[in-house]
Design a protein around this motif. Sequence first.
Motif, PDB file in Angstrom:
ATOM      1  N   PRO A   1       6.436   5.144  -1.679  1.00 46.23           N
ATOM      2  CA  PRO A   1       7.235   4.752  -0.516  1.00 46.23           C
ATOM      3  C   PRO A   1       6.594   3.609   0.276  1.00 46.23           C
ATOM      4  O   PRO A   1       5.385   3.404   0.197  1.00 46.23           O
ATOM      5  CB  PRO A   1       7.278   6.030   0.337  1.00 46.23           C
TER       6      PRO A   1
ATOM      7  N   LEU B   1      -6.152  10.704   8.026  1.00 44.65           N
ATOM      8  CA  LEU B   1      -5.391  10.821   9.278  1.00 44.65           C
ATOM      9  C   LEU B   1      -5.628  12.156   9.972  1.00 44.65           C
ATOM     10  O   LEU B   1      -5.532  12.259  11.202  1.00 44.65           O
ATOM     11  CB  LEU B   1      -3.889  10.635   9.019  1.00 44.65           C
TER      12      LEU B   1
ATOM     13  N   VAL C   1       4.515  -2.359  -6.320  1.00 39.14           N
ATOM     14  CA  VAL C   1       5.924  -2.682  -6.046  1.00 39.14           C
ATOM     15  C   VAL C   1       6.110  -2.741  -4.531  1.00 39.14           C
ATOM     16  O   VAL C   1       5.283  -2.230  -3.783  1.00 39.14           O
ATOM     17  CB  VAL C   1       6.876  -1.618  -6.630  1.00 39.14           C
TER      18      VAL C   1
ATOM     19  N   THR D   1       4.986  -5.732   1.392  1.00 39.03           N
ATOM     20  CA  THR D   1       5.129  -6.402   0.108  1.00 39.03           C
ATOM     21  C   THR D   1       6.594  -6.765  -0.117  1.00 39.03           C
ATOM     22  O   THR D   1       7.474  -5.923   0.006  1.00 39.03           O
ATOM     23  CB  THR D   1       4.619  -5.490  -1.026  1.00 39.03           C
TER      24      THR D   1
HETATM   25  N1  LIG Z   1      -5.106   5.875   8.039  1.00 41.58           N
HETATM   26  C1  LIG Z   1      -4.793   5.302   6.869  1.00 41.58           C
HETATM   27  N2  LIG Z   1      -4.010   4.225   6.848  1.00 41.58           N
HETATM   28  C2  LIG Z   1      -3.734   3.661   5.649  1.00 41.58           C
HETATM   29  C3  LIG Z   1      -4.242   4.184   4.429  1.00 41.58           C
HETATM   30  N3  LIG Z   1      -3.795   3.419   3.418  1.00 41.58           N
HETATM   31  C4  LIG Z   1      -3.033   2.449   3.986  1.00 41.58           C
HETATM   32  N4  LIG Z   1      -3.000   2.588   5.319  1.00 41.58           N
HETATM   33  C5  LIG Z   1      -2.283   1.752   6.284  1.00 41.58           C
HETATM   34  O1  LIG Z   1      -0.893   1.889   6.070  1.00 41.58           O
HETATM   35  C6  LIG Z   1      -0.241   0.645   6.272  1.00 41.58           C
HETATM   36  C7  LIG Z   1       0.567   0.264   5.045  1.00 41.58           C
HETATM   37  O2  LIG Z   1      -0.305   0.048   3.939  1.00 41.58           O
HETATM   38  P1  LIG Z   1       0.107  -0.885   2.710  1.00 41.58           P
HETATM   39  O3  LIG Z   1      -1.025  -0.813   1.748  1.00 41.58           O
HETATM   40  O4  LIG Z   1       0.536  -2.212   3.168  1.00 41.58           O
HETATM   41  O5  LIG Z   1       1.366  -0.072   2.179  1.00 41.58           O
HETATM   42  P2  LIG Z   1       2.294  -0.416   0.943  1.00 41.58           P
HETATM   43  O6  LIG Z   1       2.474   0.863   0.197  1.00 41.58           O
HETATM   44  O7  LIG Z   1       1.775  -1.566   0.189  1.00 41.58           O
HETATM   45  O8  LIG Z   1       3.666  -0.790   1.680  1.00 41.58           O
HETATM   46  P3  LIG Z   1       4.894  -1.691   1.111  1.00 41.58           P
HETATM   47  O9  LIG Z   1       4.305  -2.980   0.682  1.00 41.58           O
HETATM   48  O10 LIG Z   1       5.852  -1.848   2.230  1.00 41.58           O
HETATM   49  O11 LIG Z   1       5.488  -0.915  -0.002  1.00 41.58           O
HETATM   50  C8  LIG Z   1      -1.321  -0.375   6.595  1.00 41.58           C
HETATM   51  O12 LIG Z   1      -1.396  -0.520   7.975  1.00 41.58           O
HETATM   52  C9  LIG Z   1      -2.576   0.282   6.067  1.00 41.58           C
HETATM   53  O13 LIG Z   1      -3.729  -0.110   6.762  1.00 41.58           O
HETATM   54  C10 LIG Z   1      -5.088   5.334   4.511  1.00 41.58           C
HETATM   55  O14 LIG Z   1      -5.594   5.857   3.525  1.00 41.58           O
HETATM   56  N5  LIG Z   1      -5.320   5.851   5.747  1.00 41.58           N
END
Ligand SMILES: Nc1nc2c(ncn2[C@@H]2O[C@H](COP(=O)(O)OP(=O)(O)OP(=O)(O)O)[C@@H](O)[C@H]2O)c(=O)[nH]1
Lengths: 130, 201
Positions: B20, B145, B79, B54
């Motif tokens: 997601p 978290l 993705v 993304t």
């Molecule tokens: N607290 C916490 N935040 C996280 C973690 N992994 C990612 N985040 C945060 O969640 C947000 C989204 O992370 P992304 O890696 O961009 O998510 P994504 O799955 O690539 O999202 P899309 O590109 O929209 O599909 C960012 O602000 C990250 O810093 C985690 O393990 N813990």
Amino acid sequence: MDFTIDFTKEQIESIEDILQDELIDLGVQSVILMDLAGNVIVNLDSGDSSHDVFSLAALAAGNYGAVSAMANIIGEQEFSLLFHKGEEESIHFSKVVEDLLLLTIFNKNVSLGFLRLKVAEAIKRIQMLI
Amino acid sequence: MALINPKKREVQVKVVYYGPGRGGKTTNLEYVNQKFRKRILNEMVTVKTYGDRTLFFDFLPIDIGKIKGHSIKIQLYTVPGQVKYNATRRLVLRGVDGIVFVADSMDLRREMNIRSLQNLKENLETFNKNIFHIPLVMQYNKRDLADEGIPILPMETMQKDLNSRLRAPFFPASAVSGDNVAATMKKIIALTVGSLRKKLE
Ligand SMILES: Nc1nc2c(ncn2[C@@H]2O[C@H](COP(=O)(O)OP(=O)(O)OP(=O)(O)O)[C@@H](O)[C@H]2O)c(=O)[nH]1
Ligand SMILES: [Mg+2]
């Protein structure tokens, strides 16, 4: 696991010869034969460019897929000319067979018309090999 | 759809991080990119909108050395997770050899995880692939978290929601701190490359 068309060493060498002969020797900077998953099958260059071919192939596969999907939405099978023109260098894409693309990078010294002709010839020769 | 080049004795394998929106897929790749710098020959490619979401994919090729005389190149992709980008998501799945499903442990994201997994199953079907037959690893991300007092789903709930039938290997993880990011990647590489060995005999 399933595989892209299996190429033998001999096939790859023959394809390299064709691409060298039809395109590189005529001043094209680099050619990449790739599949739509983004895998690089053959990559040749004239020696004076060092592009990141794996990234190019990943982006080209996505780009080609996106453009094909756009064509479908407006009721076209495909767009026949896929070409990005830059100040110095340009990129041309051509479908070889289902799932295979030929990407050509060339500069101002090569005209688009001539390039298209040569790409078409190279593709015809490659199709006979696979 | 792995590619074997018998001339260069090189194999390219495609691994896709799915899940997601905002689940942490891009963060996984960013961590790998930092941690395994010396195995990575090129810059990570990202196609983003503003706000760091993304738009199309991220791409990171990584060299893992040789198997039976062939050098193995793993192409890591993510993705776009946002629901509206399904057409591009499907393009990235083309030719996939292995999948990491990055689920979001946040309580609020429970439904989105389930829907994204269902979407993965449907998209694979458009390529005649069965989710039960493709190498798959589950990652339950953002476990950190809990330390901040943000409600997260118990592992058992996530297992029940997402993995009760698939029975894929799974890892609790935190992509921001790097917890189990490498373990997740190593697992999917092992599963994916395992099915290659026979072919390389
Ligand atoms: N607290 C916490 N935040 C996280 C973690 N992994 C990612 N985040 C945060 O969640 C947000 C989204 O992370 P992304 O890696 O961009 O998510 P994504 O799955 O690539 O999202 P899309 O590109 O929209 O599909 C960012 O602000 C990250 O810093 C985690 O393990 N813990
Ligand atoms: Mg992302």
